[in-house]
Scaffold this active site. Structure first.
Site, PDB file in Angstrom:
ATOM      1  N   ASP A   1       3.280  34.529  13.143  1.00 18.49           N
ATOM      2  CA  ASP A   1       4.034  33.491  13.869  1.00 18.49           C
ATOM      3  C   ASP A   1       3.122  32.282  14.091  1.00 18.49           C
ATOM      4  OD1 ASP A   1       5.473  31.908  15.615  1.00 18.49           O
ATOM      5  OD2 ASP A   1       5.924  33.516  17.040  1.00 18.49           O
TER       6      ASP A   1
ATOM      7  N   SER B   1      10.998  33.826  22.136  1.00 13.96           N
ATOM      8  CA  SER B   1      10.941  32.398  21.883  1.00 13.96           C
ATOM      9  C   SER B   1      11.288  31.637  23.166  1.00 13.96           C
ATOM     10  CB  SER B   1      11.898  32.053  20.738  1.00 13.96           C
ATOM     11  OG  SER B   1      11.621  30.783  20.231  1.00 13.96           O
TER      12      SER B   1
ATOM     13  N   HIS C   1       7.807  33.532  12.957  1.00 16.26           N
ATOM     14  CA  HIS C   1       8.417  33.532  14.290  1.00 16.26           C
ATOM     15  C   HIS C   1       9.690  34.387  14.327  1.00 16.26           C
ATOM     16  CE1 HIS C   1       9.268  32.086  18.263  1.00 16.26           C
ATOM     17  NE2 HIS C   1      10.405  31.531  17.897  1.00 16.26           N
TER      18      HIS C   1
END
Lengths: 384, 222
Positions: free
Chosen positions: A324, A161, A357
């Site tokens: 995601d 991320s 995610h």
């Protein structure tokens, strides 16, 4: 710590602080043109640095993460560090082989200098007088830590991320200071959709009267919790919510016919929001999400991503997750194309997962195999 | 969960290729080439080329488990689909593009041949010959061939385009692709393997084609 397995845990770790920028020359120069004095970086290390200092890996945390990557702070600690499943003896980030460093980013609220720190100029908290940071600024601060630790070249810089953005930024800012990058569930340029979510999150915080222009003693609880709930939805997926909560009701057997928490998913989000307020600072949330908004590696190539990577020598492991939708696979593929265009040693996998995610913290088995193989190959290049 | 068994695989990996077509390809690749292997499987060929030919290698594979095996071998690999996503690779970015037993498994072999020669200067194809006598005999008796070289039944084979050596020659002609070299191969159990070089479409169960849009095999040891 009762469930701690001493065989593959790093055990008890002690956070450390590194201070720099006491003088004007040593101060941290920022992209906005300002400088930051008296900078503290909170960090933890695991494993042993080799004599040649060639086994060091920097792991970057995500938006609300911290330097506590693995292990426990005390005997009574209930939970280990945030990526304990991946870091330890015999694990993918194998502390028997590698020296692992994790530091809290500047702008954060877990030990490193951030908006709630004291401004040496005024003797008061920075709050909204804190300079607006970029991902490159955070990396520049970490370079000071790297020099302090006596490491000339990271074997790898890895992160998921926002951590992945920091890892990519390292390759751009200091191409000679790392051998490889592991970029997980991330992007090389933030999409308008992500900017939109960040905007609404910040509006929730700044619209809470308790925020008070950033001059609060007690957190703006409502605004910060709403920002977190919103963001948390983007970390899940339609499928993961369906599997985990369905339309299940929280307590009663029927609808309450009012606006309290009827559904499990409502209760879950409310819990996430409440817990977040206890551990994360509202002003930090503003500054870090802004830094994310500004992240666009193509800026280093006059808008051309391929050109931006033309000076890079690092090998890359790029990983995305099929469900995601915050950083969808196409964004990783765009990065991969730019790397391949430059003839860089690149591995890419889009791991099949329903976790959205959040998969980068949960799909440990597939991700672990990729990371383990990639790091071993890099390590062999160094030792042979 | 433990990962500690992984690295030893990577270090002690065997450097021999058991398949004859792969051995042939290995031998023809010059030192230091840039190689793209489309449908690279678990990355054995690329690992050997990386270590013995110091080649700069990239694999392409769509099966996640095979991607993980490539990573364990230390072979760089891109997870993508050959039918849709080769736009990731820019024009002439590799010296040789390899397709080993993969051309017949994609949706549009003709488009893939064009893509191969856009990305690489030369293409190396290992092709399973459905015109081989063993296959023909089985067809005469009314069934799609299932044998040592074509082990899977018609409903469960990745080879969705059964073609013959002659068919591939015709396709290349249609696409204005030059076949610079054909290397017919026979396998253990083939009928009259000695005739593979004489009448390849009938007696070679496998054939390696070197293709290009230019005139020369571009440095290959063939």
């Amino acid at each position: 710590m009762e469930d701690m397995n001493p065989i593959n845990s790093v055990g008890i770790v002690t956070p450390q602080d590194f201070l720099f920028g006491a003088t004007g020359e040593d101060a941290l120069r920022l992209d906005c043109g300002k400088t930051l004095r008296n900078v503290t970086i909170r960090y933890e290390t695991y494993g042993i640095l080799s004599e040649k200092a060639d086994n060091a890996i920097l792991v970057e945390h995500a938006l609300t993460g911290d330097a506590h990557l693995a292990g426990y702070h005390s005997e009574t600690d209930k939970k280990p560090g945030w990526w304990d499943s991946m870091v330890g003896p015999g694990k993918p980030f194998d502390t028997n082989k590698y020296f692992i460093v994790c530091s809290n980013i500047i702008g954060g609220c877990s030990g490193s200098t951030g908006p709630r720190s004291i401004d040496p100029e005024t003797g008061r908290r920075y709050n909204m007088n804190f300079p607006v940071l970029t991902i490159a600024d955070m990396v520049r601060a970490q370079k000071h830590l790297m020099d302090h630790l006596g490491i000339r070249k990271w074997l790898a810089v890895a992160g998921g991320s926002m951590g992945g953005m920091l890892a990519i930024q390292w390759a751009i800012s200091y191409p000679d200071s790392l051998r490889s990058v592991i970029a997980i569930a991330t992007t090389s340029r933030i999409s308008p959709q992500s900017i939109a979510f960040n905007w609404v999150g910040r509006e929730a915080i700044m619209g809470d009267p308790g925020w008070n222009g950033g001059e609060y003693e007690e957190q703006p609880q409502r605004g910060l919790a709403i920002a977190r709930m919103l963001a948390h939805i983007t970390y899940l997926s339609d499928e993961s919510m369906r599997k985990k909560f369905g339309r299940n009701l929280q307590d009663s057997k029927d609808y309450s016919f009012n606006f309290h928490k009827d559904f499990e998913i409502e209760s879950y989000l409310d819990h996430q929001g409440t817990r977040f307020v206890e551990r994360f600072d509202a002003n930090s949330y503003l500054f870090i999400t802004r830094a994310i908004d500004y992240f666009d590696i193509a800026d280093y190539g006059d808008g051309d991503l391929t050109k931006a990577f033309s000076r890079i020598k690092a090998a890359f492991l790029v990983v995305s997750f099929s469900s995601d939708w915050l950083f969808p696979a196409y964004q990783s593929r765009e990065l991969v194309k730019a790397l391949l265009d430059n003839g860089l040693d690149t591995t890419y996998c889009n791991i099949e997962s329903s976790y959205g995610h959040d998969a980068f913290l949960l799909e440990t088995k597939s991700l672990g195999t990729l990371v383990s193989g990639f790091l071993t190959a890099r390590h062999l290049e160094v030792v042979s | 969960m433990t990962f500690s068994d992984r690295p030893t695989h990577l270090i002690n990996d065997e450097l021999s290729l058991h398949r004859r077509d792969l051995q042939t390809i290995q031998n023809m690749i010059p030192d230091g080439s840039r190689i793209l292997d489309l449908g690279c499987g678990s990355g054995r060929l690329l690992k050997v080329l990386k270590q013995t030919k110091h080649a700069s290698v990239t694999g392409v594979e769509r099966d996640q488990n095979k991607i993980l095996e490539c990573a364990t071998r230390g072979v760089p690999v891109i997870h993508t689909d050959l039918d849709t996503s080769l736009g990731l690779f820019s024009d002439h970015s590799y010296d040789y593009v390899i397709l080993s037993r993969t051309l017949q498994a994609v949706r549009r072999p003709d488009l893939l041949l064009e893509e191969m020669l856009r990305i690489g200067r030369c293409g190396i194809i290992s092709f399973m010959n459905f015109g081989h006598i063993n296959a023909r005999i089985q067809l005469v008796f009314g069934n799609m061939p299932v044998n040592r070289n074509l082990p899977r039944p018609w409903y469960d084979t990745p080879t969705i385009h059964p073609g013959t050596i002659s068919d591939l020659r015709n396709l290349c002609r249609t696409l204005n692709i030059r076949i610079l070299r054909e290397i017919p191969l026979s396998a253990e159990g083939d009928f009259l393997p000695g005739l593979a070089g004489v009448l390849p479409n009938l007696f070679a169960s496998n054939c390696i084609f070197i293709i290009s849009k230019g005139d020369h095999p571009e440095g290959l040891s063939v």
